[in-house]
Scaffold this active site. Structure first.
Site, PDB file in Angstrom:
ATOM      1  CG  ASP A  67      94.766 -46.436  63.363  1.00 38.56           C
ATOM      2  OD1 ASP A  67      95.284 -46.934  62.563  1.00 38.56           O
ATOM      3  OD2 ASP A  67      93.121 -46.725  63.710  1.00 38.56           O
ATOM      4  CG  ASP A  79      91.299 -52.093  62.566  1.00 34.08           C
ATOM      5  OD1 ASP A  79      91.993 -52.214  63.548  1.00 34.08           O
ATOM      6  OD2 ASP A  79      90.819 -51.376  61.563  1.00 34.08           O
TER       7      ASP A  79
END
Ligand code: GLA
Length: 707
Positions: free
Chosen positions: A451, A510
């Site tokens: 990430d 997301d």
């Protein structure tokens, strides 16, 4: 174009590119389009494009060509911008590059240009590769007696053929990635870039086409840092109606210094041309499949993930994770990805980045018991990391407070409570690598979700930071080639072909709300094949949008991509679990096709119906998802694409069917048996499916009948 020009022709599968070159002069584009007959007379082709000087041009009209420079009256951005210090003051160096030689092979052209006065040489390399994609880069070498700085070096400068009059660009924000805007290319041209230290939530592709959306030309900078894309049209000095597209990494003044003997090479820009936008997507997909996907297990079936983030957040415990793994295995998950919260003191997202060791509070006996349990359930194990970051509240920061990016004033503004590690420094990379290496050596980890959750500031878009990130990822890959890596940056904040070369897949957003996700997936899939686009079944209500969505809708949408679960099956009803399991089984049945076939976008007059299909060999699978209440009760038939018009196909609607919509099927028993129709009928007239209500998705399966 005078007789002094030589011509080089590169032929792809369906495209031809012709460049004119003049020794001692410039290089220019003569043709870019559908493949030309072998007998085409290239000098006639050039003559047919040539124009005489008009009244308001310099006496020797500038040829910005493939290396635009201001020297002869070109008023747009130079492809090469350099600064030197003279008498203590910065001065812009005025370049005058002339073509000195070129090497031409069947699919590769390297053009050398020099400015002997400044002791500079520029090599531009264009390689026509899989999917008719041209890979272009520029290298600048110096024998200049003094050091100077490179302010700009275009990886690509491309005269845009005048028939491309419209441009589609993309922008986005967290959880709402890659929104597209199409407009006419006016005199103001286009100036687009990023300043976050990564391409951003819109990616950095663009598409050019004509007024009627026919032939399409698309370009991208394969670079995970900031970019600078410009199209300059009809400027004084270039008022011949031509537009020049330039793509470059955005460089920080003073960062790239070239001493005598040094070379700076840009990242790669890529472009491709196709008869329409649907085929354009095929070109990009071929390119990705043939030339970018290299890590881990690219050819193996893409396992169904279960990811702990939306189910548990950072509130982790070994029993809760094992219970999640058991419930997910029961519905068919094949890979368990332990997301954020597993390490050091990370009990909230405000701490501990940089401390990549297993939290003894959460896992008193380490990670191995959980991994063993995951294996016993028939799954492999993946782990979330954010290696480019550090929390001020961490052992790493306490030991090395100067390892983060910070300005002279020592300001350390945080975002998501975190700072960015200075990956230009080898010792910082070494320390992070050592931790990741130990983790991977000590545990059976098949997958890393890598990430990157903040923008780069206060010292932002640095070339060296992006190169440092690549060096770190590459080292991890080299040491652990069997580990698949997923690229994530708050969802789709850093998606580009250079990152993809290092990854197994990316995390497009997301936002797991299927009504949003279906648009996001369709937008990214213009440039990326479905197998690299993670697509998970989220919880309902959705934590980001608050929307409540039916499981049938969520599961069908997630099937078109690399499927996963990002919800807790234990929180689902028995009926929901059954529906989810049935779709996971469908995914397993169809994934080989979905991840290798040709993806066709299907047009529908209702803009809230998102439809695509994948065709490969004798099979095809289509999806049509309605996200809003249709303006017409009987939605227009869905017309398919990519089929052989003369072949017959048996068409079925894979079960489970969307419950409410199936009540509106006219002859459900005929659909159950399967309808045999020609490709022509399917593509021309289509299928009248009930697509009226929001949250309705149909899957349509096609099997080619033997003649
Ligand atoms: C980012 C990612 C999410 C999740 C969280 C964890 O937002 O995009 O998928 O991994 O970080 O903190």
């Amino acid at each position: 174009m005078s007789e002094r020009w030589d011509f080089v022709r590169l032929d792809g599968e369906k495209a031809t590119l012709v460049v004119a070159l003049e020794k001692g002069g410039a290089a220019d584009l003569v043709y870019l389009g559908a493949r030309l007959p072998g007998r085409e007379d290239l000098s006639a082709l050039a003559a047919a494009q040539g124009r005489g000087r008009h009244e308001s041009q310099p006496d020797a009209p500038p040829v910005p060509g493939l290396l635009p420079e201001p020297k002869a009256g070109w008023m747009g951005s130079p492809a090469v911008a350099l600064t030197a210090i003279e008498d203590g003051a910065p001065i812009a160096l005025a370049t005058d590059f002339r073509v000195t030689s070129w090497e031409a092979e069947e699919t590769r052209l390297a053009i050398r240009s020099a400015d002997p006065r400044l002791g500079l040489e520029c090599v531009q390399t264009w390689t026509l590769s899989a999917g008719d994609v041209v890979r272009a880069r520029t290298a600048l070498s110096s024998t200049h007696q003094r050091p100077f700085w490179v302010d700009r070096l275009s990886a690509l400068a491309l005269p845009v053929p005048p028939r491309f009059t419209h441009v589609t660009t993309f922008s986005g924000r967290w959880a709402h990635e890659i929104q597209q805007t199409r407009r006419a290319l006016g005199a103001e041209g286009l100036a687009q870039g990023s300043a976050h230290g990564k391409p951003g939530f819109g990616g950095n592709w663009l598409i050019l086409d004509g007024p009627d959306t026919g032939e399409a030309l698309s370009a991208h900078l394969a670079w995970s840092g900031d970019f600078d894309t410009r199209i300059e049209c009809d400027r004084p000095g270039n008022s011949d109606g031509r537009a020049i597209l330039q793509m470059a990494p955005r460089l920080t003044p003073g960062e790239i210094a070239l001493a005598p003997g040094d070379t700076y090479e840009t990242p790669e820009a890529v472009f491709t041309i196709a008869p329409d936008r649907k085929v354009l997507a095929h070109n990009w997909h071929r390119h990705v499949r043939a030339e970018r996907l290299a890590t881990g297990s690219p050819g193996a079936p893409r396992k169904v993930h279960v990811n702990s983030w939306d189910a548990l957040g950072v509130n982790l415990s070994e029993p809760a994770l094992i219970a999640l793994a058991e419930a997910a295995a029961e519905v068919g998950a094949e890979r368990f990805v332990l997301d954020d919260g597993w390490f050091a003191g990370r009990r909230s997202t405000a701490t501990s980045l940089g401390d990549w060791f297993v939290s003894r509070d959460v896992f008193p006996n380490g990670l191995t018991p959980l991994i063993d349990q995951v294996h016993a359930l028939g799954m492999d194990f993946g782990l979330w990391v954010e290696p480019e970051m550090v929390s001020p509240e961490s052992d790493l920061y306490r030991a090395h407070p100067d390892w983060c990016l910070h300005s002279e004033s020592d300001e350390r503004p945080t975002m998501r409570g975190q700072l960015v590690l200075d990956l230009a420094r080898p010792e910082v990379r070494e320390a992070v690598f050592a931790q990741l290496d130990a983790l991977l050596n000590e545990h059976a980890i098949a997958y890393l979700k890598w990430d990157h959750n903040r923008d780069l500031f206060p010292v932002g878009h640095r070339h060296a930071q992006t190169m440092g990130s690549y060096a770190l990822i590459d080292r991890v890959r080299a040491a652990h080639p069997e580990v698949d890596i997923e690229g994530c940056a708050e969802g789709g904040g850093r998606i580009d072909y250079a990152l993809l070369e290092r990854c197994h897949r990316v995390w497009p957003s997301d936002n797991n709300d299927a009504a949003e996700r279906v648009r996001i997936m369709q937008a990214w899939s213009q440039f990326l094949p479905l197998e690299v686009l993670g697509n998970h079944v989220g919880p309902s209500p959705n934590p980001i949008t608050g929307r409540t969505l039916d499981m049938d809708f969520r599961a069908k949408v997630a099937l078109f991509g690399h499927m996963g679960i990002e919800a807790d099956p234990r929180a689902m009803s028995e009926a929901e679990r059954k529906t989810l399991a049935a779709h996971i089984a469908l995914y397993k049945d169809w994934r080989a096709l979905l991840h290798s076939g040709d993806l066709w976008r299907l047009d529908h007059p209702d803009p809230h119906i998102f439809a695509q299909m994948v065709v490969g060999g004798p099979r095809a699978l289509a999806i049509a998802a309605q996200t809003q209440f249709s303006p017409q009760f009987d939605a227009a038939p869905l017309r398919l694409a990519g089929l052989d018009p003369s072949a017959s196909y048996r068409v079925t609607l894979p079960a489970p069917w969307p419950a409410r919509a199936s009540l509106y099927l006219d002859q459900p028993e005929r659909w159950r048996e399967g309808l045999t129709l020609s490709g022509e009928a399917l593509m021309r007239q289509g299928l009248a499916l009930p697509l009226t209500h929001p949250e309705t998705t149909w899957l349509i399966a096609l099997e080619r009948c033997e003649p």
